[in-house]
Write a protein that holds these residues in place. Sequence first.
Motif, PDB file in Angstrom:
ATOM      1  N   LEU A   1       4.814 -29.549  45.372  1.00  0.00           N
ATOM      2  CA  LEU A   1       4.653 -28.938  44.040  1.00  0.00           C
ATOM      3  C   LEU A   1       5.836 -28.032  43.704  1.00  0.00           C
ATOM      4  CD1 LEU A   1       0.873 -27.951  43.832  1.00  0.00           C
ATOM      5  CD2 LEU A   1       2.008 -29.982  42.936  1.00  0.00           C
ATOM      6  N   ASN A   2       6.294 -27.260  44.668  1.00  0.00           N
ATOM      7  CA  ASN A   2       7.371 -26.302  44.377  1.00  0.00           C
ATOM      8  C   ASN A   2       8.697 -26.990  44.076  1.00  0.00           C
ATOM      9  OD1 ASN A   2       5.860 -23.972  44.556  1.00  0.00           O
ATOM     10  ND2 ASN A   2       6.052 -23.885  46.778  1.00  0.00           N
ATOM     11  N   MET A   3       8.969 -28.083  44.765  1.00  0.00           N
ATOM     12  CA  MET A   3      10.293 -28.711  44.566  1.00  0.00           C
ATOM     13  C   MET A   3      10.441 -29.293  43.160  1.00  0.00           C
ATOM     14  SD  MET A   3      10.351 -32.230  46.806  1.00  0.00           S
ATOM     15  CE  MET A   3       9.948 -31.529  48.351  1.00  0.00           C
ATOM     16  N   HIS A   4       9.306 -29.605  42.498  1.00  0.00           N
ATOM     17  CA  HIS A   4       9.385 -30.171  41.147  1.00  0.00           C
ATOM     18  C   HIS A   4       8.948 -29.190  40.058  1.00  0.00           C
ATOM     19  CE1 HIS A   4      10.401 -34.045  42.723  1.00  0.00           C
ATOM     20  NE2 HIS A   4       9.325 -34.081  43.477  1.00  0.00           N
ATOM     21  N   ALA A   5       8.698 -27.928  40.441  1.00  0.00           N
ATOM     22  CA  ALA A   5       8.206 -26.955  39.444  1.00  0.00           C
ATOM     23  C   ALA A   5       9.340 -26.520  38.510  1.00  0.00           C
ATOM     24  CB  ALA A   5       7.627 -25.737  40.164  1.00  0.00           C
ATOM     25  N   ARG A   6       8.958 -26.158  37.292  1.00  0.00           N
ATOM     26  CA  ARG A   6       9.951 -25.621  36.347  1.00  0.00           C
ATOM     27  C   ARG A   6      10.305 -24.198  36.761  1.00  0.00           C
ATOM     28  NH1 ARG A   6      10.398 -26.194  30.651  1.00  0.00           N
ATOM     29  NH2 ARG A   6      12.291 -25.105  29.991  1.00  0.00           N
ATOM     30  N   LEU A   7       9.291 -23.490  37.233  1.00  0.00           N
ATOM     31  CA  LEU A   7       9.523 -22.153  37.760  1.00  0.00           C
ATOM     32  C   LEU A   7       8.396 -21.775  38.718  1.00  0.00           C
ATOM     33  CD1 LEU A   7       8.202 -19.167  36.367  1.00  0.00           C
ATOM     34  CD2 LEU A   7       8.783 -20.531  34.412  1.00  0.00           C
ATOM     35  N   VAL A   8       8.713 -20.818  39.590  1.00  0.00           N
ATOM     36  CA  VAL A   8       7.742 -20.337  40.566  1.00  0.00           C
ATOM     37  C   VAL A   8       7.543 -18.850  40.317  1.00  0.00           C
ATOM     38  CG1 VAL A   8       7.387 -19.870  43.033  1.00  0.00           C
ATOM     39  CG2 VAL A   8       8.329 -22.072  42.312  1.00  0.00           C
ATOM     40  N   LEU A   9       6.279 -18.412  40.291  1.00  0.00           N
ATOM     41  CA  LEU A   9       5.970 -16.976  40.162  1.00  0.00           C
ATOM     42  C   LEU A   9       5.341 -16.543  41.478  1.00  0.00           C
ATOM     43  CD1 LEU A   9       4.512 -18.059  36.952  1.00  0.00           C
ATOM     44  CD2 LEU A   9       5.717 -15.889  36.786  1.00  0.00           C
ATOM     45  N   THR A  10       5.803 -15.441  42.045  1.00  0.00           N
ATOM     46  CA  THR A  10       5.315 -15.105  43.378  1.00  0.00           C
ATOM     47  C   THR A  10       5.424 -13.625  43.701  1.00  0.00           C
ATOM     48  OG1 THR A  10       5.442 -15.811  45.694  1.00  0.00           O
ATOM     49  CG2 THR A  10       7.517 -15.406  44.619  1.00  0.00           C
ATOM     50  N   ASP A  11       4.669 -13.193  44.730  1.00  0.00           N
ATOM     51  CA  ASP A  11       4.947 -11.896  45.352  1.00  0.00           C
ATOM     52  C   ASP A  11       5.146 -12.098  46.853  1.00  0.00           C
ATOM     53  OD1 ASP A  11       2.345 -12.293  46.282  1.00  0.00           O
ATOM     54  OD2 ASP A  11       1.482 -10.602  45.196  1.00  0.00           O
ATOM     55  N   SER A  12       5.333 -13.355  47.250  1.00  0.00           N
ATOM     56  CA  SER A  12       5.502 -13.645  48.678  1.00  0.00           C
ATOM     57  C   SER A  12       6.962 -13.495  49.086  1.00  0.00           C
ATOM     58  CB  SER A  12       4.993 -15.064  48.962  1.00  0.00           C
ATOM     59  OG  SER A  12       5.987 -15.852  49.544  1.00  0.00           O
ATOM     60  N   GLY A  13       7.204 -13.322  50.373  1.00  0.00           N
ATOM     61  CA  GLY A  13       8.578 -13.221  50.851  1.00  0.00           C
ATOM     62  C   GLY A  13       9.210 -14.589  51.011  1.00  0.00           C
ATOM     63  N   GLY A  14       8.498 -15.478  51.704  1.00  0.00           N
ATOM     64  CA  GLY A  14       9.053 -16.784  52.049  1.00  0.00           C
ATOM     65  C   GLY A  14       9.413 -17.631  50.841  1.00  0.00           C
ATOM     66  N   LEU A  15       8.607 -17.561  49.786  1.00  0.00           N
ATOM     67  CA  LEU A  15       8.883 -18.407  48.618  1.00  0.00           C
ATOM     68  C   LEU A  15      10.198 -18.034  47.932  1.00  0.00           C
ATOM     69  CD1 LEU A  15       5.755 -19.261  46.475  1.00  0.00           C
ATOM     70  CD2 LEU A  15       7.538 -20.784  47.264  1.00  0.00           C
ATOM     71  N   GLN A  16      10.583 -16.763  48.026  1.00  0.00           N
ATOM     72  CA  GLN A  16      11.875 -16.361  47.447  1.00  0.00           C
ATOM     73  C   GLN A  16      13.006 -17.124  48.140  1.00  0.00           C
ATOM     74  OE1 GLN A  16      12.296 -11.972  47.288  1.00  0.00           O
ATOM     75  NE2 GLN A  16      10.132 -11.911  47.725  1.00  0.00           N
ATOM     76  N   GLU A  17      12.817 -17.369  49.436  1.00  0.00           N
ATOM     77  CA  GLU A  17      13.841 -18.078  50.207  1.00  0.00           C
ATOM     78  C   GLU A  17      13.772 -19.578  49.947  1.00  0.00           C
ATOM     79  OE1 GLU A  17      13.002 -16.794  54.238  1.00  0.00           O
ATOM     80  OE2 GLU A  17      14.135 -14.952  53.920  1.00  0.00           O
ATOM     81  N   GLU A  18      12.549 -20.109  49.919  1.00  0.00           N
ATOM     82  CA  GLU A  18      12.398 -21.558  49.728  1.00  0.00           C
ATOM     83  C   GLU A  18      12.906 -21.995  48.356  1.00  0.00           C
ATOM     84  OE1 GLU A  18       8.612 -22.278  52.746  1.00  0.00           O
ATOM     85  OE2 GLU A  18       8.204 -21.697  50.682  1.00  0.00           O
ATOM     86  N   THR A  19      12.593 -21.207  47.308  1.00  0.00           N
ATOM     87  CA  THR A  19      13.054 -21.590  45.967  1.00  0.00           C
ATOM     88  C   THR A  19      14.578 -21.490  45.867  1.00  0.00           C
ATOM     89  OG1 THR A  19      12.519 -19.328  45.291  1.00  0.00           O
ATOM     90  CG2 THR A  19      10.962 -21.057  44.654  1.00  0.00           C
ATOM     91  N   THR A  20      15.163 -20.547  46.612  1.00  0.00           N
ATOM     92  CA  THR A  20      16.622 -20.428  46.625  1.00  0.00           C
ATOM     93  C   THR A  20      17.252 -21.728  47.107  1.00  0.00           C
ATOM     94  OG1 THR A  20      16.843 -18.038  46.791  1.00  0.00           O
ATOM     95  CG2 THR A  20      18.461 -19.303  47.993  1.00  0.00           C
ATOM     96  N   VAL A  21      16.681 -22.298  48.172  1.00  0.00           N
ATOM     97  CA  VAL A  21      17.247 -23.533  48.728  1.00  0.00           C
ATOM     98  C   VAL A  21      16.879 -24.746  47.867  1.00  0.00           C
ATOM     99  CG1 VAL A  21      17.174 -25.048  50.747  1.00  0.00           C
ATOM    100  CG2 VAL A  21      17.404 -22.594  51.047  1.00  0.00           C
ATOM    101  N   LEU A  22      15.691 -24.709  47.245  1.00  0.00           N
ATOM    102  CA  LEU A  22      15.288 -25.827  46.379  1.00  0.00           C
ATOM    103  C   LEU A  22      15.988 -25.786  45.024  1.00  0.00           C
ATOM    104  CD1 LEU A  22      11.414 -25.790  47.052  1.00  0.00           C
ATOM    105  CD2 LEU A  22      13.050 -27.509  47.850  1.00  0.00           C
ATOM    106  N   GLY A  23      16.586 -24.629  44.685  1.00  0.00           N
ATOM    107  CA  GLY A  23      17.258 -24.494  43.390  1.00  0.00           C
ATOM    108  C   GLY A  23      16.285 -24.343  42.236  1.00  0.00           C
ATOM    109  N   VAL A  24      15.075 -23.845  42.521  1.00  0.00           N
ATOM    110  CA  VAL A  24      14.056 -23.655  41.472  1.00  0.00           C
ATOM    111  C   VAL A  24      14.011 -22.169  41.104  1.00  0.00           C
ATOM    112  CG1 VAL A  24      11.566 -23.802  40.994  1.00  0.00           C
ATOM    113  CG2 VAL A  24      12.690 -25.590  42.332  1.00  0.00           C
ATOM    114  N   PRO A  25      14.031 -21.826  39.797  1.00  0.00           N
ATOM    115  CA  PRO A  25      13.979 -20.410  39.429  1.00  0.00           C
ATOM    116  C   PRO A  25      12.691 -19.749  39.922  1.00  0.00           C
ATOM    117  CG  PRO A  25      14.401 -21.785  37.502  1.00  0.00           C
ATOM    118  CD  PRO A  25      14.113 -22.715  38.635  1.00  0.00           C
ATOM    119  N   CYS A  26      12.834 -18.522  40.430  1.00  0.00           N
ATOM    120  CA  CYS A  26      11.688 -17.816  41.009  1.00  0.00           C
ATOM    121  C   CYS A  26      11.585 -16.440  40.375  1.00  0.00           C
ATOM    122  CB  CYS A  26      11.918 -17.697  42.517  1.00  0.00           C
ATOM    123  SG  CYS A  26      10.652 -16.758  43.386  1.00  0.00           S
TER     124      CYS A  26
END
Length: 367
Positions: A277-302
């Motif tokens: 789901l995250n790799m194809h999302a238009r954007l990710v909203l989060t308060d988690s630590g790991g997702l900030q890193e994963e979206t950075t590598v996936l190139g998805v705005p967080c």
Amino acid sequence: MKILNIVGARPNFMKMAPIIEAMNKYPGQILHCLVHTGQHYDEKMSKSFFDDLGMPKPDINLEVGSGSHAEQTAKIMVEFEKVCLKEKPDLVIVVGDVNSTMACTITAKKLGIKVAHVEAGLRSRDMTMPEEINRLCTDVLCDYLFTTDHFADENLRAEGVPQEKIFFVGNVMIDTLLKHKAMAKELGLVEKMGLTPGGYATLTMHRPSNVDDPKVLAGLLEVLKEISGELPIIFPIHPRTRKMAEQFGLSHFFSSGDKVAGIWITDPLGYLEFLNLNMHARLVLTDSGGLQEETTVLGVPCITMRNNTERPVTCEVGTNFLVGNNPAKVLECARKILGGEISQGRAPEKWDGKAAERIVKILVETL
Ligand code: UD1
């Protein structure tokens, strides 16, 4: 050499999986044993990750379960001390910043056992975050400090840690992401849910600072509802958030059912499902630590709904926007992203899938 690998909570599993895999390449030299503290215990918060990541079953489960911070930490220490006394390891490896990380570090060090911390040196400078206390206590005691980026190295040096204890190795969580990306894509969950790539957002939210205060939680849900009018938001809800929303009478903000619309909640998802789901999302909203890193590598705005981050490299070179939990700022940022104002991020140095190999090589050469 005998090593005890510690996991406890959901974000630990994807960090430990590549370390175990790298250790298996040294069968004559490393005898490793996986200890699960049982901090997370639900099928969907724990076991499903072992299945998804192809991890061996824990050799030992301390089954400590939930409790206040003091209760949980104390239970882990009491049970883990027995394990250390029986197993007599040469080294204990802890990952991340959860209560299990700190509890096992203190216990092992007091028994004179060496400890390695993977993901050392991250600092939010926010002492209201339980994780910041865990990070500080862990790092001050550890013998090996394996770091993910230059900020972490600088933080440790500024705290007086000798350079010979600091090893900049990269990011084990990204080892796992790169290894499983193709597998996650093949799941086709986006299509199965009737979504189109780029036509939805994903959300995670479970930090006490966002979900334990009814006013803050209501303000965030209000603005998320507004955003979901333009772009449905898929929210695999953490048990803690579900409990608080029910307690505060805020569950009416959520939708569920056959058609994804509004803030659409699901049970916590598996690793591969959520990555899909995250790799194809238009954007990710989060308060988690790991997702900030994963979206950075996936190139998805967080959009990170926190006032600080212990992972500033994701804002420096990645796709992360740190906006706090002020609803107006969350909305403003979402509008900018939906309007096309996004920066093209890149992966930080050494986030290349080889961090675990580097860690194990260093241990074999130095222990
Ligand atoms: C913990 C970590 C946090 C991490 C998060 C990821 C600490 C201090 N916090 O927070 O850094 O981001 O994990 O999920 O270690 N619960 C269940 N089933 C479970 C686990 C928890 O229902 O399997 C519920 C319980 O009501 C429990 C609450 O969630 O009291 C909180 O669990 P806990 O492990 O204390 O902290 P998390 O909020 O999950």
